[in-house]
Design a protein around this motif. Structure first.
Motif, PDB file in Angstrom:
ATOM      1  N   GLU A  14       0.694  -1.264  -0.068  1.00 54.12           N
ATOM      2  CA  GLU A  14      -0.020  -0.110   0.058  1.00 54.12           C
ATOM      3  C   GLU A  14       0.822   1.347  -0.047  1.00 54.12           C
ATOM      4  OE1 GLU A  14      -2.583  -0.643   3.361  1.00 54.12           O
ATOM      5  OE2 GLU A  14      -3.777  -1.934   2.127  1.00 54.12           O
ATOM      6  N   LEU A  15       1.817   1.261   0.654  1.00 47.39           N
ATOM      7  CA  LEU A  15       2.889   2.251   0.656  1.00 47.39           C
ATOM      8  C   LEU A  15       3.465   2.622  -0.871  1.00 47.39           C
ATOM      9  CD1 LEU A  15       4.666   4.440   2.088  1.00 47.39           C
ATOM     10  CD2 LEU A  15       6.521   2.694   2.250  1.00 47.39           C
ATOM     11  N   ILE A  16       3.875   1.457  -1.466  1.00 41.07           N
ATOM     12  CA  ILE A  16       4.308   1.849  -2.409  1.00 41.07           C
ATOM     13  C   ILE A  16       3.296   2.254  -3.607  1.00 41.07           C
ATOM     14  CG2 ILE A  16       5.451   0.532  -4.729  1.00 41.07           C
ATOM     15  CD1 ILE A  16       7.006  -1.050  -2.785  1.00 41.07           C
ATOM     16  N   MET A  17       2.356   1.668  -3.528  1.00 43.43           N
ATOM     17  CA  MET A  17       1.183   2.223  -4.489  1.00 43.43           C
ATOM     18  C   MET A  17       0.654   3.516  -4.111  1.00 43.43           C
ATOM     19  SD  MET A  17      -1.830  -1.156  -3.941  1.00 43.43           S
ATOM     20  CE  MET A  17      -3.172  -0.160  -4.311  1.00 43.43           C
ATOM     21  N   GLY A  18       0.765   3.897  -2.905  1.00 42.29           N
ATOM     22  CA  GLY A  18       0.396   5.330  -2.583  1.00 42.29           C
ATOM     23  C   GLY A  18       1.484   6.265  -3.021  1.00 42.29           C
ATOM     24  N   GLU A  19       2.611   5.940  -2.877  1.00 47.38           N
ATOM     25  CA  GLU A  19       3.888   6.800  -3.276  1.00 47.38           C
ATOM     26  C   GLU A  19       3.935   6.987  -4.894  1.00 47.38           C
ATOM     27  OE1 GLU A  19       5.590   8.847  -1.174  1.00 47.38           O
ATOM     28  OE2 GLU A  19       4.255   8.388   0.232  1.00 47.38           O
ATOM     29  N   MET A  20       3.921   5.719  -5.355  1.00 48.33           N
ATOM     30  CA  MET A  20       4.396   5.750  -6.861  1.00 48.33           C
ATOM     31  C   MET A  20       3.199   5.888  -7.616  1.00 48.33           C
ATOM     32  SD  MET A  20       7.821   5.656  -6.547  1.00 48.33           S
ATOM     33  CE  MET A  20       8.099   5.449  -8.161  1.00 48.33           C
ATOM     34  N   GLU A  21       1.836   5.865  -6.946  1.00 45.91           N
ATOM     35  CA  GLU A  21       0.719   5.847  -7.877  1.00 45.91           C
ATOM     36  C   GLU A  21       0.654   4.668  -9.043  1.00 45.91           C
ATOM     37  OE1 GLU A  21       0.021   9.745  -9.340  1.00 45.91           O
ATOM     38  OE2 GLU A  21      -0.160  10.634  -7.106  1.00 45.91           O
ATOM     39  N   ILE A  22       0.857   3.566  -8.546  1.00 46.17           N
ATOM     40  CA  ILE A  22       0.804   2.530  -9.468  1.00 46.17           C
ATOM     41  C   ILE A  22       0.010   1.200  -9.020  1.00 46.17           C
ATOM     42  CG2 ILE A  22       3.426   2.730 -10.307  1.00 46.17           C
ATOM     43  CD1 ILE A  22       4.207   0.692  -8.274  1.00 46.17           C
ATOM     44  N   SER A  23      -0.299   0.332  -9.770  1.00 42.55           N
ATOM     45  CA  SER A  23      -1.186  -0.706  -9.452  1.00 42.55           C
ATOM     46  C   SER A  23      -0.802  -1.599  -8.334  1.00 42.55           C
ATOM     47  CB  SER A  23      -1.812  -1.420 -10.738  1.00 42.55           C
ATOM     48  OG  SER A  23      -0.578  -2.225 -11.442  1.00 42.55           O
ATOM     49  N   ARG A  24      -1.759  -2.366  -7.956  1.00 45.13           N
ATOM     50  CA  ARG A  24      -1.237  -3.357  -6.885  1.00 45.13           C
ATOM     51  C   ARG A  24      -0.166  -4.524  -7.454  1.00 45.13           C
ATOM     52  NH1 ARG A  24      -2.643  -4.545  -1.713  1.00 45.13           N
ATOM     53  NH2 ARG A  24      -4.542  -3.057  -1.915  1.00 45.13           N
ATOM     54  N   ALA A  25      -0.644  -4.851  -8.625  1.00 46.85           N
ATOM     55  CA  ALA A  25       0.281  -5.877  -9.079  1.00 46.85           C
ATOM     56  C   ALA A  25       1.567  -5.524  -9.465  1.00 46.85           C
ATOM     57  CB  ALA A  25      -0.441  -6.351 -10.544  1.00 46.85           C
ATOM     58  N   VAL A  26       1.865  -4.365  -9.919  1.00 46.80           N
ATOM     59  CA  VAL A  26       3.172  -3.851 -10.179  1.00 46.80           C
ATOM     60  C   VAL A  26       3.945  -3.577  -8.875  1.00 46.80           C
ATOM     61  CG1 VAL A  26       4.356  -1.813 -11.085  1.00 46.80           C
ATOM     62  CG2 VAL A  26       2.437  -2.695 -12.259  1.00 46.80           C
ATOM     63  N   ALA A  27       3.140  -3.083  -7.924  1.00 46.69           N
ATOM     64  CA  ALA A  27       3.777  -2.955  -6.722  1.00 46.69           C
ATOM     65  C   ALA A  27       4.265  -4.065  -5.915  1.00 46.69           C
ATOM     66  CB  ALA A  27       2.751  -2.251  -5.575  1.00 46.69           C
ATOM     67  N   GLU A  28       3.185  -5.357  -6.025  1.00 47.09           N
ATOM     68  CA  GLU A  28       3.864  -6.442  -5.488  1.00 47.09           C
ATOM     69  C   GLU A  28       4.919  -7.046  -6.161  1.00 47.09           C
ATOM     70  OE1 GLU A  28       0.069  -8.786  -5.523  1.00 47.09           O
ATOM     71  OE2 GLU A  28      -0.745  -7.706  -3.854  1.00 47.09           O
ATOM     72  N   ARG A  29       4.914  -6.896  -7.628  1.00 44.62           N
ATOM     73  CA  ARG A  29       5.892  -7.491  -8.468  1.00 44.62           C
ATOM     74  C   ARG A  29       7.442  -6.711  -8.060  1.00 44.62           C
ATOM     75  NH1 ARG A  29       7.030 -11.545 -12.412  1.00 44.62           N
ATOM     76  NH2 ARG A  29       8.903 -11.014 -13.144  1.00 44.62           N
ATOM     77  N   SER A  30       7.234  -5.525  -7.737  1.00 38.63           N
ATOM     78  CA  SER A  30       8.465  -4.875  -7.406  1.00 38.63           C
ATOM     79  C   SER A  30       8.980  -5.225  -6.133  1.00 38.63           C
ATOM     80  CB  SER A  30       8.323  -3.577  -7.559  1.00 38.63           C
ATOM     81  OG  SER A  30       9.591  -2.912  -7.039  1.00 38.63           O
ATOM     82  N   LEU A  31       7.956  -5.539  -5.017  1.00 35.73           N
ATOM     83  CA  LEU A  31       8.653  -5.811  -3.803  1.00 35.73           C
ATOM     84  C   LEU A  31       8.918  -7.303  -4.037  1.00 35.73           C
ATOM     85  CD1 LEU A  31       5.825  -4.566  -1.420  1.00 35.73           C
ATOM     86  CD2 LEU A  31       8.346  -4.167  -1.141  1.00 35.73           C
ATOM     87  N   ARG A  32       8.565  -8.349  -4.616  1.00 33.57           N
ATOM     88  CA  ARG A  32       8.674  -9.742  -4.782  1.00 33.57           C
ATOM     89  C   ARG A  32      10.198  -9.736  -5.298  1.00 33.57           C
ATOM     90  NH1 ARG A  32       4.876 -12.777  -2.899  1.00 33.57           N
ATOM     91  NH2 ARG A  32       2.805 -12.009  -3.147  1.00 33.57           N
ATOM     92  N   GLU A  33      10.526  -9.081  -6.324  1.00 29.03           N
ATOM     93  CA  GLU A  33      11.762  -8.887  -7.065  1.00 29.03           C
ATOM     94  C   GLU A  33      12.981  -8.548  -6.077  1.00 29.03           C
ATOM     95  OE1 GLU A  33      11.115  -6.612 -10.642  1.00 29.03           O
ATOM     96  OE2 GLU A  33      10.389  -8.277 -11.759  1.00 29.03           O
ATOM     97  N   HIS A  34      12.516  -7.588  -5.290  1.00 33.42           N
ATOM     98  CA  HIS A  34      13.542  -7.091  -4.179  1.00 33.42           C
ATOM     99  C   HIS A  34      13.430  -7.599  -3.031  1.00 33.42           C
ATOM    100  CE1 HIS A  34      13.384  -4.028  -7.456  1.00 33.42           C
ATOM    101  NE2 HIS A  34      14.684  -4.132  -7.381  1.00 33.42           N
ATOM    102  N   MET A  35      12.880  -8.744  -2.732  1.00 38.46           N
ATOM    103  CA  MET A  35      12.652  -9.736  -1.519  1.00 38.46           C
ATOM    104  C   MET A  35      12.314  -9.059  -0.299  1.00 38.46           C
ATOM    105  SD  MET A  35      13.943 -12.272  -2.629  1.00 38.46           S
ATOM    106  CE  MET A  35      14.979 -13.302  -3.980  1.00 38.46           C
ATOM    107  N   GLY A  36      10.946  -8.313  -0.979  1.00 41.81           N
ATOM    108  CA  GLY A  36      10.556  -7.633   0.210  1.00 41.81           C
ATOM    109  C   GLY A  36      10.745  -6.324   0.776  1.00 41.81           C
ATOM    110  N   ASN A  37      12.204  -5.916   0.281  1.00 38.51           N
ATOM    111  CA  ASN A  37      13.003  -4.747   0.684  1.00 38.51           C
ATOM    112  C   ASN A  37      12.100  -3.253  -0.073  1.00 38.51           C
ATOM    113  OD1 ASN A  37      14.488  -2.556   1.119  1.00 38.51           O
ATOM    114  ND2 ASN A  37      16.212  -3.949   1.198  1.00 38.51           N
ATOM    115  N   VAL A  38      11.486  -2.514   0.787  1.00 42.19           N
ATOM    116  CA  VAL A  38      10.444  -1.172   0.296  1.00 42.19           C
ATOM    117  C   VAL A  38      11.519  -0.274  -0.317  1.00 42.19           C
ATOM    118  CG1 VAL A  38       8.937   0.255   0.945  1.00 42.19           C
ATOM    119  CG2 VAL A  38       8.914  -1.963   2.090  1.00 42.19           C
TER     120      VAL A  38
END
Length: 121
Positions: free
Chosen positions: A88-112
């Motif tokens: 939700e933090l990434i979605m709010g800050e970057m104004e992107i969809s949930r899927a893109v935010a989740e994908r980015s977090l997963r690619e970086h092992m959960g590191n915000v």
């Protein structure tokens, strides 16, 4: 007045009748010559069926390996646990969809922080 116009026409006729045709600007003549130089006169060659089959099998094998690697990568990413608050933090800050935010977090092992940096670059 009409006589003066007739005289002008006669003068123009004399200038054009010097024996040399007046040259028109050649705008399109060079294009045809260029086209002749560019035209490819390659010979047609027969393709043997065995070479074609070999090439197709190589392409098919490569494609299947890429699909397997992609599926394995997706399985690895699915195993990474992420927090709802981080998404939700990434979605709010970057104004992107949930899927893109989740994908980015997963690619970086959960590191915000790393996910946000990657999204800004």
């Amino acid at each position: 007045m009409a006589a003066e116009g007739d005289v002008d026409l006669d003068l123009e006729a004399e200038e054009n009748c010097t024996g040399k045709p007046t040259e028109k600007p050649r705008k399109h003549d060079s294009g045809a010559a260029d086209l002749e130089r560019v035209t490819d006169y390659a010979e047609e060659k027969e393709i043997s069926s065995s070479n074609l089959e070999t090439a197709m099998s190589v392409i098919g094998d490569r494609r299947s390996r890429e699909q397997k690697a992609k599926q394995e990568r997706e399985k690895e990413l699915a195993k990474v646990t992420i927090k709802k608050e981080d998404v939700e933090l990434i979605m709010g800050e970057m104004e992107i969809s949930r899927a893109v935010a989740e994908r980015s977090l997963r690619e970086h092992m959960g590191n915000v922080v790393e996910a946000l940096i990657a999204l800004t670059n």
